[in-house]
Design an enzyme around this catalytic site. Structure first.
Site, PDB file in Angstrom:
ATOM      1  N   GLN A   1      47.627  42.392 -24.428  1.00 62.47           N
ATOM      2  CA  GLN A   1      47.742  41.345 -23.363  1.00 62.47           C
ATOM      3  C   GLN A   1      47.468  41.514 -22.052  1.00 62.47           C
ATOM      4  O   GLN A   1      46.961  42.507 -21.689  1.00 62.47           O
ATOM      5  CB  GLN A   1      48.857  40.572 -23.908  1.00 62.47           C
TER       6      GLN A   1
ATOM      7  N   ASP B   1      42.236  40.757 -22.585  1.00 70.80           N
ATOM      8  CA  ASP B   1      40.876  40.751 -22.990  1.00 70.80           C
ATOM      9  C   ASP B   1      39.992  41.457 -21.610  1.00 70.80           C
ATOM     10  O   ASP B   1      38.768  41.100 -21.371  1.00 70.80           O
ATOM     11  CB  ASP B   1      40.243  39.625 -23.341  1.00 70.80           C
TER      12      ASP B   1
ATOM     13  N   LYS C   1      40.859  46.912 -22.019  1.00 71.90           N
ATOM     14  CA  LYS C   1      41.919  47.819 -22.448  1.00 71.90           C
ATOM     15  C   LYS C   1      41.375  48.942 -23.423  1.00 71.90           C
ATOM     16  O   LYS C   1      41.711  50.098 -23.260  1.00 71.90           O
ATOM     17  CB  LYS C   1      43.283  47.356 -22.790  1.00 71.90           C
TER      18      LYS C   1
ATOM     19  N   GLY D   1      43.297  42.209 -29.315  1.00 72.22           N
ATOM     20  CA  GLY D   1      42.170  42.710 -29.911  1.00 72.22           C
ATOM     21  C   GLY D   1      41.281  43.444 -28.979  1.00 72.22           C
ATOM     22  O   GLY D   1      40.958  42.956 -28.024  1.00 72.22           O
ATOM     23  N   HIS D   2      41.506  44.758 -29.440  1.00 67.98           N
ATOM     24  CA  HIS D   2      41.005  45.728 -28.289  1.00 67.98           C
ATOM     25  C   HIS D   2      39.616  46.390 -28.870  1.00 67.98           C
ATOM     26  O   HIS D   2      39.507  47.102 -30.048  1.00 67.98           O
ATOM     27  CB  HIS D   2      42.043  46.920 -28.106  1.00 67.98           C
TER      28      HIS D   2
HETATM   29  P1  GDP Z   1      40.816  44.103 -24.448  1.00 68.58           P
HETATM   30  O1  GDP Z   1      41.796  43.319 -25.247  1.00 68.58           O
HETATM   31  O2  GDP Z   1      41.345  44.178 -22.911  1.00 68.58           O
HETATM   32  O3  GDP Z   1      40.726  45.554 -24.923  1.00 68.58           O
HETATM   33  O4  GDP Z   1      39.532  43.633 -24.216  1.00 68.58           O
HETATM   34  P2  GDP Z   1      38.718  43.054 -25.417  1.00 68.58           P
HETATM   35  O5  GDP Z   1      38.000  44.023 -26.098  1.00 68.58           O
HETATM   36  O6  GDP Z   1      39.314  41.939 -26.078  1.00 68.58           O
HETATM   37  O7  GDP Z   1      37.375  42.494 -24.508  1.00 68.58           O
HETATM   38  C1  GDP Z   1      36.566  43.005 -23.779  1.00 68.58           C
HETATM   39  C2  GDP Z   1      35.212  42.551 -24.037  1.00 68.58           C
HETATM   40  O8  GDP Z   1      34.247  43.103 -22.949  1.00 68.58           O
HETATM   41  C3  GDP Z   1      34.816  43.389 -25.343  1.00 68.58           C
HETATM   42  O9  GDP Z   1      33.745  42.659 -25.856  1.00 68.58           O
HETATM   43  C4  GDP Z   1      34.265  44.775 -24.785  1.00 68.58           C
HETATM   44  O10 GDP Z   1      33.260  45.493 -25.445  1.00 68.58           O
HETATM   45  C5  GDP Z   1      33.482  44.125 -23.338  1.00 68.58           C
HETATM   46  N1  GDP Z   1      33.508  45.091 -22.098  1.00 68.58           N
HETATM   47  C6  GDP Z   1      34.389  45.922 -21.730  1.00 68.58           C
HETATM   48  N2  GDP Z   1      34.192  46.509 -20.653  1.00 68.58           N
HETATM   49  C7  GDP Z   1      32.919  45.914 -20.255  1.00 68.58           C
HETATM   50  C8  GDP Z   1      31.920  46.071 -19.195  1.00 68.58           C
HETATM   51  O11 GDP Z   1      32.198  46.887 -18.307  1.00 68.58           O
HETATM   52  N3  GDP Z   1      30.820  45.083 -19.187  1.00 68.58           N
HETATM   53  C9  GDP Z   1      30.479  44.397 -20.237  1.00 68.58           C
HETATM   54  N4  GDP Z   1      29.437  43.919 -20.207  1.00 68.58           N
HETATM   55  N5  GDP Z   1      31.504  44.234 -21.311  1.00 68.58           N
HETATM   56  C10 GDP Z   1      32.293  45.022 -21.320  1.00 68.58           C
HETATM   57  P1  IMO Z   2      44.516  41.622 -25.934  1.00 67.55           P
HETATM   58  O1  IMO Z   2      45.603  42.832 -26.167  1.00 67.55           O
HETATM   59  C1  IMO Z   2      43.931  37.345 -25.091  1.00 67.55           C
HETATM   60  C2  IMO Z   2      47.190  34.634 -25.937  1.00 67.55           C
HETATM   61  C3  IMO Z   2      46.911  33.591 -27.136  1.00 67.55           C
HETATM   62  C4  IMO Z   2      47.770  32.235 -26.599  1.00 67.55           C
HETATM   63  C5  IMO Z   2      48.971  33.265 -26.168  1.00 67.55           C
HETATM   64  C6  IMO Z   2      50.125  33.250 -27.349  1.00 67.55           C
HETATM   65  O2  IMO Z   2      43.383  41.585 -26.724  1.00 67.55           O
HETATM   66  O3  IMO Z   2      44.238  41.423 -24.437  1.00 67.55           O
HETATM   67  P2  IMO Z   2      50.454  34.596 -29.323  1.00 67.55           P
HETATM   68  O4  IMO Z   2      49.387  34.868 -30.693  1.00 67.55           O
HETATM   69  O5  IMO Z   2      50.431  36.146 -28.743  1.00 67.55           O
HETATM   70  O6  IMO Z   2      51.524  34.171 -29.602  1.00 67.55           O
HETATM   71  O7  IMO Z   2      49.463  33.643 -28.607  1.00 67.55           O
HETATM   72  O8  IMO Z   2      48.647  34.363 -25.882  1.00 67.55           O
HETATM   73  N1  IMO Z   2      46.851  36.000 -26.337  1.00 67.55           N
HETATM   74  C7  IMO Z   2      45.832  36.764 -25.908  1.00 67.55           C
HETATM   75  N2  IMO Z   2      45.131  36.499 -24.979  1.00 67.55           N
HETATM   76  N3  IMO Z   2      44.110  38.709 -25.221  1.00 67.55           N
HETATM   77  C8  IMO Z   2      45.176  38.999 -26.025  1.00 67.55           C
HETATM   78  O9  IMO Z   2      45.347  40.346 -26.246  1.00 67.55           O
HETATM   79  C9  IMO Z   2      45.986  37.863 -26.441  1.00 67.55           C
HETATM   80  N4  IMO Z   2      47.039  38.035 -27.241  1.00 67.55           N
HETATM   81  C10 IMO Z   2      47.559  36.702 -27.238  1.00 67.55           C
HETATM   82  O10 IMO Z   2      45.562  33.157 -26.784  1.00 67.55           O
HETATM   83  O11 IMO Z   2      47.369  31.801 -25.528  1.00 67.55           O
HETATM   84 MG    MG Z   3      41.283  41.565 -26.615  1.00 69.90          MG
END
Ligand code: GDP
Ligand code: IMO
Ligand code: MG
Length: 425
Positions: free
Chosen positions: A225, A20, A23, A47-48
């Site tokens: 992840q 999270d 990416k 969840g990207h």
């Molecule tokens: P991912 O799984 O690595 O793609 O990341 P997620 O989308 O799950 O979580 C990143 C969260 O931070 C999302 O809600 C993005 O919109 C937000 N985000 C990403 N980069 C930035 C940043 O530089 N500043 C802020 N405030 N939010 C960001």
């Molecule tokens: P992105 O790509 C954050 C965590 C779950 C749990 C562990 C195992 O958005 O960064 P699973 O469902 O994979 O068997 O769960 O891994 N987890 C993540 N945490 N970002 C993710 O993906 C994750 N995908 C799995 O919360 O702790």
């Molecule tokens: Mg994510």
């Protein structure tokens, strides 16, 4: 490719944390200059988030390069393909917003996440009193378990003339072993209809990738992840079931890591973890709530609150070393504005003696007490900053300390979620 320094050829974006870190947002931006965007691990647990001129999207399996209509987006054989998520959620979400694409290829050999995987994931989690992993309940662990047992149904099986028999036999076994009550007729109908919808996208990703590499095209690998959730080197058993690090690319695409020109390790300016498992630098003070609120630290897939921690340089360095990261991307530095004192973990102690990160040993990590350095914060809103020189001195010092400790340059700094809200150093 010139937005990032020294960036061309084959590039990987991998999480060097517990996921999270943003990416989706960096891939969306870099993908504008890529020919191929290739997702290599994970499934609908990911969840990207992408925020661009089309709107805001939560992508789970579809690569975050889908907004570049000239590029080819690949879903590799190492991805756990959940068609309910792909078709009923992502494709619908994208189409509603007017996004269209020509080149999306789902590998025939990718393992399917089936309804029984989701049920098993949920039953296992709920039945555990101790050592709950806190999975996303998307069936990802059971999908990879079946793949390793060599009994997983694969995308190509959907088009086999024996699909009905293969499915019925597997459902019989699943019902018997796991006391489930699945109806093969219902599942057959549902997956036959999914098969029809995705037929235009089915193919073999490796030849496409290798041909593009031979022609000198720009390839961008999208990890899901983060390395601390790696099945082999993360905080087992509090991990996911795939390889989010560089090895995942090899497993999915048969591409040796030494051929990757740039490895971008992405992390937030602090850290977060969702689910269970040790986190030495977890914030226990009232700054926890401030960061959750300002950073909207609610899981993209699961809707759970992410636990925030101070940036942990011990773990970051373990991740950058293991994956031979060539540059670091830091996101969400804007969230740290107005926090008077920012901590950064630079070491561990167990019973007063120095300790290290031992990959795969979460019990040992749970004993580690963080050693902190403290940085004065800054009050300025950073969302409009686009040049490193324009950052407040204290923010620059914070970034420089990360570079110094990891011996890796920071080349991207996120100051907001949007495509343009970034500093390319
Ligand atoms: P991912 O799984 O690595 O793609 O990341 P997620 O989308 O799950 O979580 C990143 C969260 O931070 C999302 O809600 C993005 O919109 C937000 N985000 C990403 N980069 C930035 C940043 O530089 N500043 C802020 N405030 N939010 C960001
Ligand atoms: P992105 O790509 C954050 C965590 C779950 C749990 C562990 C195992 O958005 O960064 P699973 O469902 O994979 O068997 O769960 O891994 N987890 C993540 N945490 N970002 C993710 O993906 C994750 N995908 C799995 O919360 O702790
Ligand atoms: Mg994510």
């Amino acid at each position: 490719m010139n937005k990032l320094k020294n960036w061309s050829g084959i590039t990987a974006v991998i999480g060097v944390d517990w996921g999270d870190s943003g990416k989706g947002r960096i891939i969306d931006d870099l993908a504008q200059e890529a020919d191929i965007i290739a997702r290599y691990n994970g499934g609908s647990n990911a969840g990207h988030t992408v925020v661009n001129h089309y709107g805001k999207f939560a992508l789970h399996i579809i690569p975050s390069g889908i907004f570049n209509q000239k590029a080819t987006n690949l879903i590799g054989k190492g991805v756990a393909v959940d068609l309910e998520s792909l078709i009923d959620d992502e494709i619908i979400q994208l189409k509603k917003s007017g996004v269209s694409w020509k080149n999306l290829v789902i590998d025939k050999q990718a393992t399917l996440t089936m309804p029984w995987h989701k049920l098993r994931d949920g039953i296992r989690e709920e039945s555990r009193k101790y050592n709950k992993v806190g999975t996303t309940k998307r069936g990802v662990g059971p999908t990879y378990a079946d793949r390793t047992e060599r009994v997983g149904l694969r995308v190509g099986d959907l088009y086999s003339k024996n699909f009905r028999e293969i499915l019925e036999a597997e459902i019989k076994i699943q019902n018997r072993f796991f006391s489930l009550n699945l109806s093969s007729e219902k599942i057959y109908k549902k997956f036959k209809s999914y098969a029809k919808i995705i037929k235009p996208y089915i193919g073999q990703t490796i030849p496409i990738l290798k041909e593009a590499i031979a022609k000198g095209k720009n390839v961008l690998f999208e990890g899901a992840q983060g390395w601390l959730l790696d099945i082999d080197n993360g905080t087992y058993p509090f991990v996911t079931s795939s390889n989010p690090g560089i090895v995942g690319i090899w497993r999915s695409y048969d591409l040796h890591p030494s051929l990757i020109n740039n490895v971008i390790g992405i992390t937030k300016a602090y850290t977060t973890r969702v689910g269970f498992g040790p986190m030495p630098s977890k914030i226990e003070t009232n700054q926890r709530d401030i960061i959750i609120e300002k950073g909207h630290e609610i899981g993209t897939t699961s809707g759970r609150v992410r636990d925030p921690g101070w940036l942990d340089l011990v773990l970051l360095k373990a991740a950058t070393d293991s994956n031979q990261v060539t540059q670091i991307a830091i996101t969400k530095i804007d969230v740290l504005s107005k926090i008077p004192k920012i901590k950064i973990c630079t070491g561990y102690k167990i019973s007063g003696k120095p300790a290290h990160y031992i990959p795969g040993n979460s019990y040992y990590l749970s004993l580690c007490k963080p050693v902190y350095e403290q940085f004065p914060g800054w009050d300025e809103d950073l969302s409009q900053v686009r040049k490193f020189e324009d950052l407040p001195k204290n923010a620059k010092d914070y970034i420089k300390r990360i570079e110094e400790y990891t011996k890796t340059p920071v080349t991207f700094i996120g100051v907001g979620p949007g495509r343009e809200e970034a500093i390319y150093v």
